[in-house]
Design an enzyme around this catalytic site. Structure first.
Site, short mmCIF file in Angstrom:
data_model
loop_
_atom_site.label_atom_id
_atom_site.label_comp_id
_atom_site.label_asym_id
_atom_site.label_seq_id
_atom_site.Cartn_x
_atom_site.Cartn_y
_atom_site.Cartn_z
N TRP A 36 0.83 -1.21 0.00
CA TRP A 36 0.00 0.00 0.00
C TRP A 36 0.85 1.25 0.00
O TRP A 36 0.54 2.23 -0.68
CB TRP A 36 -0.99 -0.02 1.16
CG TRP A 36 -2.06 -1.04 0.92
CD1 TRP A 36 -2.28 -2.18 1.63
CD2 TRP A 36 -3.03 -1.06 -0.15
NE1 TRP A 36 -3.32 -2.90 1.09
CE2 TRP A 36 -3.80 -2.24 0.00
CE3 TRP A 36 -3.31 -0.21 -1.21
CZ2 TRP A 36 -4.83 -2.58 -0.88
CZ3 TRP A 36 -4.35 -0.54 -2.08
CH2 TRP A 36 -5.09 -1.70 -1.91
N ASP A 45 -2.14 6.66 6.22
CA ASP A 45 -3.18 5.79 5.67
C ASP A 45 -3.54 4.78 6.77
O ASP A 45 -2.78 3.88 7.07
CB ASP A 45 -2.62 5.07 4.43
CG ASP A 45 -3.61 4.08 3.83
OD1 ASP A 45 -4.72 3.91 4.39
OD2 ASP A 45 -3.27 3.47 2.80
N LYS A 74 -12.77 -1.83 5.79
CA LYS A 74 -12.09 -2.79 6.66
C LYS A 74 -12.63 -2.70 8.08
O LYS A 74 -13.07 -3.68 8.64
CB LYS A 74 -10.58 -2.56 6.65
CG LYS A 74 -9.86 -3.20 5.47
CD LYS A 74 -9.72 -2.31 4.29
CE LYS A 74 -9.03 -2.99 3.12
NZ LYS A 74 -8.30 -2.02 2.30
C1 LIG Z 1 -7.64 -1.47 1.30
C2 LIG Z 1 -6.57 -0.47 1.47
C3 LIG Z 1 -6.42 0.61 0.57
C4 LIG Z 1 -7.28 0.77 -0.66
O1 LIG Z 1 -8.55 1.13 -0.34
P1 LIG Z 1 -9.65 1.41 -1.49
O2 LIG Z 1 -10.76 1.98 -0.67
O3 LIG Z 1 -9.96 0.10 -2.12
O4 LIG Z 1 -9.08 2.36 -2.45
C5 LIG Z 1 -5.42 1.52 0.82
N1 LIG Z 1 -4.60 1.39 1.88
C6 LIG Z 1 -4.71 0.37 2.76
C7 LIG Z 1 -3.78 0.29 3.91
C8 LIG Z 1 -5.70 -0.59 2.56
O5 LIG Z 1 -5.82 -1.60 3.43
#
Ligand SMILES: *Cc1c(COP(=O)(O)O)cnc(C)c1O
Length: 362
Positions: free
Chosen positions: A103, A173, A197
């Site tokens: 990521w 993030d 998540k």
């Molecule tokens: C799932 C995830 C993303 C991507 O998220 P989307 O909403 O599908 O764009 C980005 N960063 C992390 C750490 C993730 O787990």
């Protein structure tokens, strides 16, 4: 709940059963208005109240200090990878990224489309099996911001503490561990997370941004990509993802009713301890992928002696009602995602299955 699976999906992921049931009850008629929340204007007083309350719940749960805005955006965390440099990376400045895996790499890749990117630290040489130590992180002297990925959902490594970046804004993030533990929001210029998540369903991305970050944003940014527009319009510049925000609202109340983030953190620790102990006490039958100090409390990655045995594990686990234990296609192996909504009992059942599988295969 007879037919509910043991859901270890990585994302979209488990939602609390009580939240799903409440949504079911309110699906056709929301609060006596004769319509679903999906069928009314986002300018209605009902949605405005929901928008306000959801922001307020996040402020309370995360103890967000004054001077921050909570935004509900679309396009997923992946759109944030581009919006961050569009808004904050000016000519002559550098985006400083801590590279911890898949990521973080995606975030850097997007930033390179807009400006200069620098790796403040990287654990690539160790296959991303660890989070760099804080003293390895070198902030570029011209850094516009430092970006970290608090939990690498695919690899399974998680920050336990964050670097002190002084006057340089720290952007994180938190897509896969927001609200899994208390966090000192005042350390961050911006926190962002796709909801699917730990917060609710997909479709909404939560952004918590310090107001001073929103001053003097370049006028050249397309309107929808500009944080300031969404802040000025209270996330109502255009039609928001009404139903996703509604679901997040219910999830936040579910967390609040458990007693808040300190309680949730302890439950999460109890859950992951069960599974990590099953790995560590398996005499090498199961092998954790990540260095113990960097192990994620949300995504537990582990391996068996060979891929054949891993396939057998997945097949037999599915027959027993376990879902989502296959590792991400880019890394293989096995992964159990134990987000807030995954019950302790599911983790207990998994450790029991792991022990039975070990006994019949070693
Ligand atoms: C799932 C995830 C993303 C991507 O998220 P989307 O909403 O599908 O764009 C980005 N960063 C992390 C750490 C993730 O787990």
């Amino acid at each position: 709940m007879g037919n509910r699976a043991y859901n270890f999906n990585a994302g979209p992921a488990a939602l609390p059963l009580s939240v799903l049931q409440q949504a079911q009850e309110q699906l056709v008629e929301y609060q006596g208005i004769g319509m679903s929340i999906m069928e009314i204007s986002h300018r209605s007083k009902e949605y405005e109240a929901l928008n306000e309350e959801t922001q307020q719940l996040l402020k309370e749960l995360l103890q967000i200090p004054d001077g921050y805005k909570v935004l509900f955006l679309q396009g997923g965390a992946s759109s944030q990878f581009a919006m961050i440099p569009m808004n904050f990376l000016r000519p002559g400045k550098v985006g400083s990224y801590v590279n911890t895996g898949a990521w973080a790499e995606k975030a850097m890749k997007e930033a390179k489309l807009f400006g200069e990117v620098h790796e403040a630290a990287s654990s690539e040489a160790d296959n991303f099996m660890r989070i760099p130590a804080l003293n390895e992180i070198q902030i570029h002297p011209d850094a516009a911001y430092v970006h970290v990925t608090s939990n690498e959902t695919i690899g399974g490594a998680q920050f336990t503490s964050y670097p002190d970046t002084g006057k340089v804004p720290l952007i994180v993030d938190m897509s896969s561990d927001i609200l899994s533990r208390p966090v000192d929001v005042s350390k961050f210029g911006m926190i962002y997370a796709g909801a699917q998540k730990n917060l609710g369903p997909s479709g909404v991305t939560v952004v918590i941004v310090r107001e001073d970050m929103l001053q003097d944003l370049p006028k050249s940014i397309p309107t929808m990509m500009r944080y300031g527009i969404h802040a000025d319009n209270n996330s109502l510049y255009n039609t928001p993802p009404v139903y996703s925000v509604y679901m997040v609202n219910l999830v936040l109340k579910w967390i609040r009713d458990q007693g808040g983030l300190a309680v949730v953190e302890q439950i999460n620790l109890d859950k992951t301890n069960l599974i990590y102990n099953a790995i560590d006490n398996s005499e090498g039958f199961y092998q954790g992928c990540v260095d113990p100090e960097s192990r994620s409390k949300m995504n537990i990655t582990f391996r068996l002696a060979n891929e054949e045995l891993e396939k057998k594990f997945i097949k037999e686990s599915e027959a027993k009602g376990f879902v989502g234990l296959k590792g991400h296609r880019s890394v293989g192996g096995l992964r159990a995602s134990t987000y807030n909504a995954v019950p302790y009992e599911a983790c207990e059942a998994l450790t029991q299955f792991m022990e039975e599988f070990r006994q019949s295969n070693s």
